[in-house]
Design an enzyme around this catalytic site. Structure first.
Site, short mmCIF file in Angstrom:
data_model
loop_
_atom_site.label_atom_id
_atom_site.label_comp_id
_atom_site.label_asym_id
_atom_site.label_seq_id
_atom_site.Cartn_x
_atom_site.Cartn_y
_atom_site.Cartn_z
N LYS A 1 -0.57 1.63 -1.41
CA LYS A 1 0.18 0.89 -0.38
C LYS A 1 1.22 0.02 -1.08
O LYS A 1 0.87 -0.71 -2.00
CB LYS A 1 -0.78 0.03 0.43
CG LYS A 1 -0.17 -0.69 1.61
CD LYS A 1 -1.30 -1.33 2.44
CE LYS A 1 -0.87 -2.48 3.28
NZ LYS A 1 -0.08 -2.12 4.44
N SER B 1 -5.82 -4.64 11.15
CA SER B 1 -5.92 -5.06 9.74
C SER B 1 -5.92 -6.57 9.66
O SER B 1 -5.04 -7.23 10.25
CB SER B 1 -4.72 -4.56 8.94
OG SER B 1 -4.74 -3.17 8.84
N ARG C 1 -1.81 8.44 9.10
CA ARG C 1 -0.89 7.40 8.59
C ARG C 1 0.26 8.11 7.87
O ARG C 1 0.21 8.32 6.66
CB ARG C 1 -1.66 6.47 7.64
CG ARG C 1 -0.85 5.30 7.11
CD ARG C 1 -1.74 4.40 6.27
NE ARG C 1 -1.04 3.25 5.73
CZ ARG C 1 -0.38 3.26 4.57
NH1 ARG C 1 -0.32 4.36 3.85
NH2 ARG C 1 0.23 2.16 4.15
N1 3NM Z 1 -4.26 -0.75 3.72
P1 3NM Z 1 -6.49 3.70 -1.45
S1 3NM Z 1 -4.87 -1.05 1.28
C1 3NM Z 1 -3.60 1.65 3.90
O1 3NM Z 1 -5.14 -3.86 2.26
C2 3NM Z 1 -4.09 0.49 3.14
O2 3NM Z 1 -4.88 -3.40 4.35
C3 3NM Z 1 -4.68 -1.67 2.84
O3 3NM Z 1 -5.50 3.37 -0.26
C4 3NM Z 1 -4.91 -3.08 3.16
O4 3NM Z 1 -7.80 4.02 -0.85
C5 3NM Z 1 -4.39 0.49 1.78
O5 3NM Z 1 -5.87 4.90 -2.12
C6 3NM Z 1 -4.31 1.67 0.86
O6 3NM Z 1 -6.52 2.52 -2.35
C7 3NM Z 1 -5.65 2.28 0.57
#
Ligand code: 3NM
Length: 216
Positions: A140, A111, A40
């Site tokens: 994000k 997603s 990503r």
């Molecule tokens: N997608 P971390 S949250 C890439 O809600 C991504 O769909 C998300 O990062 C969603 O593990 C997210 O550091 C970020 O919180 C996840």
């Protein structure tokens, strides 16, 4: 797809690593037992053009040497060029049906944020669902409303049996709750990419997931 692959899903690009160098972080996480990897490459300092393709190739070959499938986030063309193991798309990344056609025989992740999106993704041919955000996260920028692990319970209660991975703000204290709610595993960025030792962080996360899945 084999849902076991979702137990510990590392999602990562250059901007997620303190050093800006994701290869050593990936290598360390692979040693710790991650089961799936998503490239990503987004945000500040993200590579583009040939630099992005070169990095993706290097990361894919590291994953292959550990037998870990390599999934590309959003960038369908890059995934096809690389002959990656699959692609992961969001709700705004084009048609699920079209992407499914172009990735016949490969992994397609989508997603979703609620039961309706989960139903649609299943109907249109997704292999697994990424459900988030489980918890608030700074990783994000365009984060949806946080609904917590209950949204996974709702998706399961609606009869959706597709493999599910929870994402967003998950660390080793929260991983078990996400799996208890009906996920087959957890997807993380910072819990591994920002850890002092990604190998140890991955081992600890995997332990928490497998504890709930009754594997350990
Ligand atoms: N997608 P971390 S949250 C890439 O809600 C991504 O769909 C998300 O990062 C969603 O593990 C997210 O550091 C970020 O919180 C996840």
């Amino acid at each position: 797809m084999n849902k076991e692959l979702l137990k510990l899903y590392l999602v990562m690009g250059s901007s997620n690593c303190g050093s800006g160098e994701p290869l050593p972080v990936l290598e360390s996480a692979l040693k710790g037992g991650i089961t799936l990897f998503q490239f990503r490459e987004k945000g500040n300092g993200a590579r583009s053009g040939q630099g992005k393709i070169k990095l993706a190739h290097e990361m894919m070959s590291r994953c292959r040497s550990y037998g870990v499938p390599f999934i590309v986030n959003d960038d369908v063309e890059l995934a096809l060029t690389l002959e990656a193991d699959g692609v992961h798309i969001g709700q705004d990344d084009g048609s699920i049906i079209e992407t499914r056609k172009r990735f016949a025989g490969k992994v397609l992740g989508v997603s979703v944020h609620n039961v309706q999106e989960a139903h649609d993704a299943m109907k249109f041919g997704a292999d697994y669902l990424g459900v988030g955000p489980m918890y608030f996260t700074n990783t994000k920028s365009d984060l949806h409303e946080v609904k917590g692990p209950d949204v996974i319970k709702d998706i399961r209660a609606a009869g959706i049996t597709l493999p599910i991975v929870g994402i967003g703000g998950i660390d080793k204290e929260r991983a078990g709750i996400v799996v208890e709610s009906g996920a087959d595993g957890v997807a993380v960025i910072s819990a591994i990419s920002q850890a002092q030792c990604p190998t140890a962080a991955a081992r600890e996360l995997l332990y928490e997931v497998e504890k709930i899945l009754h594997i350990t």
